[in-house]
Scaffold this active site. Structure first.
Site, PDB file in Angstrom:
ATOM      1  N   ASP A  67      -3.991  -5.339   5.860  1.00  0.00           N
ATOM      2  CA  ASP A  67      -3.170  -6.264   5.074  1.00  0.00           C
ATOM      3  C   ASP A  67      -1.912  -6.705   5.810  1.00  0.00           C
ATOM      4  O   ASP A  67      -1.564  -6.155   6.855  1.00  0.00           O
ATOM      5  CB  ASP A  67      -2.801  -5.612   3.724  1.00  0.00           C
ATOM      6  CG  ASP A  67      -2.287  -4.182   3.872  1.00  0.00           C
ATOM      7  OD1 ASP A  67      -1.954  -3.767   4.992  1.00  0.00           O
ATOM      8  OD2 ASP A  67      -2.215  -3.484   2.854  1.00  0.00           O
ATOM      9  N   ASP A 136       0.109   4.473  -7.241  1.00  0.00           N
ATOM     10  CA  ASP A 136      -0.707   4.028  -8.375  1.00  0.00           C
ATOM     11  C   ASP A 136      -2.191   3.957  -8.018  1.00  0.00           C
ATOM     12  O   ASP A 136      -2.990   3.425  -8.768  1.00  0.00           O
ATOM     13  CB  ASP A 136      -0.216   2.649  -8.861  1.00  0.00           C
ATOM     14  CG  ASP A 136      -0.196   1.615  -7.738  1.00  0.00           C
ATOM     15  OD1 ASP A 136      -0.670   1.929  -6.623  1.00  0.00           O
ATOM     16  OD2 ASP A 136       0.282   0.494  -7.979  1.00  0.00           O
ATOM     17  N   HIS A 138      -3.514   2.411  -5.284  1.00  0.00           N
ATOM     18  CA  HIS A 138      -3.983   1.223  -4.551  1.00  0.00           C
ATOM     19  C   HIS A 138      -4.360   1.555  -3.111  1.00  0.00           C
ATOM     20  O   HIS A 138      -3.826   2.494  -2.519  1.00  0.00           O
ATOM     21  CB  HIS A 138      -2.984   0.062  -4.646  1.00  0.00           C
ATOM     22  CG  HIS A 138      -1.741   0.171  -3.829  1.00  0.00           C
ATOM     23  ND1 HIS A 138      -0.485   0.287  -4.379  1.00  0.00           N
ATOM     24  CD2 HIS A 138      -1.538   0.149  -2.488  1.00  0.00           C
ATOM     25  CE1 HIS A 138       0.425   0.326  -3.418  1.00  0.00           C
ATOM     26  NE2 HIS A 138      -0.187   0.245  -2.254  1.00  0.00           N
ATOM     27  N   GLU A 143      -4.079  -3.828  -5.731  1.00  0.00           N
ATOM     28  CA  GLU A 143      -3.317  -3.201  -6.806  1.00  0.00           C
ATOM     29  C   GLU A 143      -4.246  -2.854  -7.975  1.00  0.00           C
ATOM     30  O   GLU A 143      -5.358  -3.394  -8.064  1.00  0.00           O
ATOM     31  CB  GLU A 143      -2.230  -4.183  -7.283  1.00  0.00           C
ATOM     32  CG  GLU A 143      -1.228  -4.591  -6.196  1.00  0.00           C
ATOM     33  CD  GLU A 143      -0.192  -3.503  -5.898  1.00  0.00           C
ATOM     34  OE1 GLU A 143      -0.480  -2.315  -6.093  1.00  0.00           O
ATOM     35  OE2 GLU A 143       0.910  -3.868  -5.450  1.00  0.00           O
TER      36      GLU A 143
HETATM   37  C1  GLP Z   1       1.394  -0.071   1.239  1.00  0.00           C
HETATM   38  C2  GLP Z   1       0.222  -0.385   2.173  1.00  0.00           C
HETATM   39  C3  GLP Z   1      -0.910   0.611   1.981  1.00  0.00           C
HETATM   40  C4  GLP Z   1      -0.362   2.025   2.110  1.00  0.00           C
HETATM   41  C5  GLP Z   1       0.696   2.250   1.037  1.00  0.00           C
HETATM   42  C6  GLP Z   1       1.270   3.654   1.061  1.00  0.00           C
HETATM   43  O1  GLP Z   1       1.124  -0.458  -0.050  1.00  0.00           O
HETATM   44  N1  GLP Z   1      -0.278  -1.712   1.930  1.00  0.00           N
HETATM   45  O2  GLP Z   1      -1.918   0.372   2.948  1.00  0.00           O
HETATM   46  O3  GLP Z   1      -1.420   2.940   1.951  1.00  0.00           O
HETATM   47  O4  GLP Z   1       1.739   1.318   1.268  1.00  0.00           O
HETATM   48  O5  GLP Z   1       2.189   3.779   2.109  1.00  0.00           O
HETATM   49  P1  GLP Z   1       2.795   5.162   2.596  1.00  0.00           P
HETATM   50  O6  GLP Z   1       1.775   5.762   3.509  1.00  0.00           O
HETATM   51  O7  GLP Z   1       4.049   4.773   3.323  1.00  0.00           O
HETATM   52  O8  GLP Z   1       3.056   5.993   1.394  1.00  0.00           O
END
Ligand code: GLP
Length: 263
Positions: A67, A136, A138, A143
């Site tokens: 993404d 949440d 995702h 989402e």
């Molecule tokens: C964002 C990214 C996800 C990632 C999430 C959690 O939403 N788009 O791909 O998994 O953050 O990030 P973190 O690993 O910093 O908790």
């Protein structure tokens, strides 16, 4: 689903990096699906270490990132383009043209998304998809309420995701990009293997819902229960809300014992 629980973040990152290294040693033109966020950073550090010390070769590897935010330039300090360059691409021998990240503009996004899906297919599909998880549930920027069959598209970020990102972009959620282009849940499910990584207590409920809860679009990661080859690699804190911790540990110990007999 295989659930591997490790005592520390460093060890979970090492387990994930070893899975990628073993696959790369077997298939030099491996196709990797990559994630951003703090969780995979240790995996990328370990892969960079293997490149430097063992000469792990990325020259034929192709990557597709999950993404990217819409509305910030690729060279923005918190774009996922910058993240990948900093944490992985600049430190390994992967050709720039092999690295694919969704575009950061909404202009022509429908055509871009179709081309992105086609490029994944042209590369032979994703062999290993690295995933983090939002609080949440995702994955990517899919989402809650995302279609479990969705493909690469534009998504509007939830308030919870905007709040989680606010510290990077400014003081309030008004400073955070409101939309992102993300691989869909269906795109992720097409990967041959998924590695779902999580560390820390703040992810414990999301992991319990994803691994042991019902399969529901309210928790997009829960669809991975339907994936034939998903490995969930987590630390003790992220495992703390799971009901079957002892069983998962027993399964992993048995597997290690079997593998050691094969050596
Ligand atoms: C964002 C990214 C996800 C990632 C999430 C959690 O939403 N788009 O791909 O998994 O953050 O990030 P973190 O690993 O910093 O908790």
């Amino acid at each position: 689903m295989e659930v591997i629980i490790q005592p520390t973040y460093k060890k979970l990152a090492a387990v994930a990096a070893k899975i990628i290294r073993d696959a790369l040693l077997k298939k030099t033109n491996l196709v990797l699906g990559l994630a951003t966020g703090s969780t995979p950073i240790g995996v990328y550090e370990a892969l960079v270490g293997m490149h430097k010390t063992e000469g792990l070769d990325f020259s034929e590897v192709t990557t597709f990132n999950l993404d990217e935010y819409v509305g910030i330039p690729p060279n923005h300090p918190y774009s996922y383009h910058t993240f990948m360059e900093t944490h992985l691409f600049s430190a390994i021998n992967i050709p720039a043209e092999n690295c694919h990240i969704p575009q950061s503009t909404a202009v022509g996004h429908a055509e871009f998304c179709e081309r992105y899906e086609a490029a994944i297919l042209d590369a032979g599909g994703i062999d290993i998809q690295v995933l983090g998880i939002g609080k949440d549930g995702h994955i990517g920027f899919n989402e809650p309420s995302s279609s479990l069959g969705s493909r690469t598209r534009i998504k509007t970020l939830t308030r919870s995701t905007l709040e989680a990102n606010a510290p990077h972009f400014g003081s309030t959620i008004d400073d955070v990009p409101k939309m992102a282009i993300t691989m869909g849940v269906g795109t992720i499910m097409d990967a041959k293997q998924c590695l779902l990584l999580a560390s820390g207590e703040s992810k414990a409920v999301a992991i319990a819902n994803a691994v042991e809860g019902p399969i529901t679009a309210e928790v997009p990661a829960s669809v991975l229960q339907m994936h034939p080859q998903t490995v969930v690699i987590i630390d003790e804190a992220a495992a703390s809300e799971l009901k079957r911790v002892d069983y998962y540990k027993q399964v992993y110990a048995n597997k290690q014992e079997l593998l050691s007999k094969d050596d």
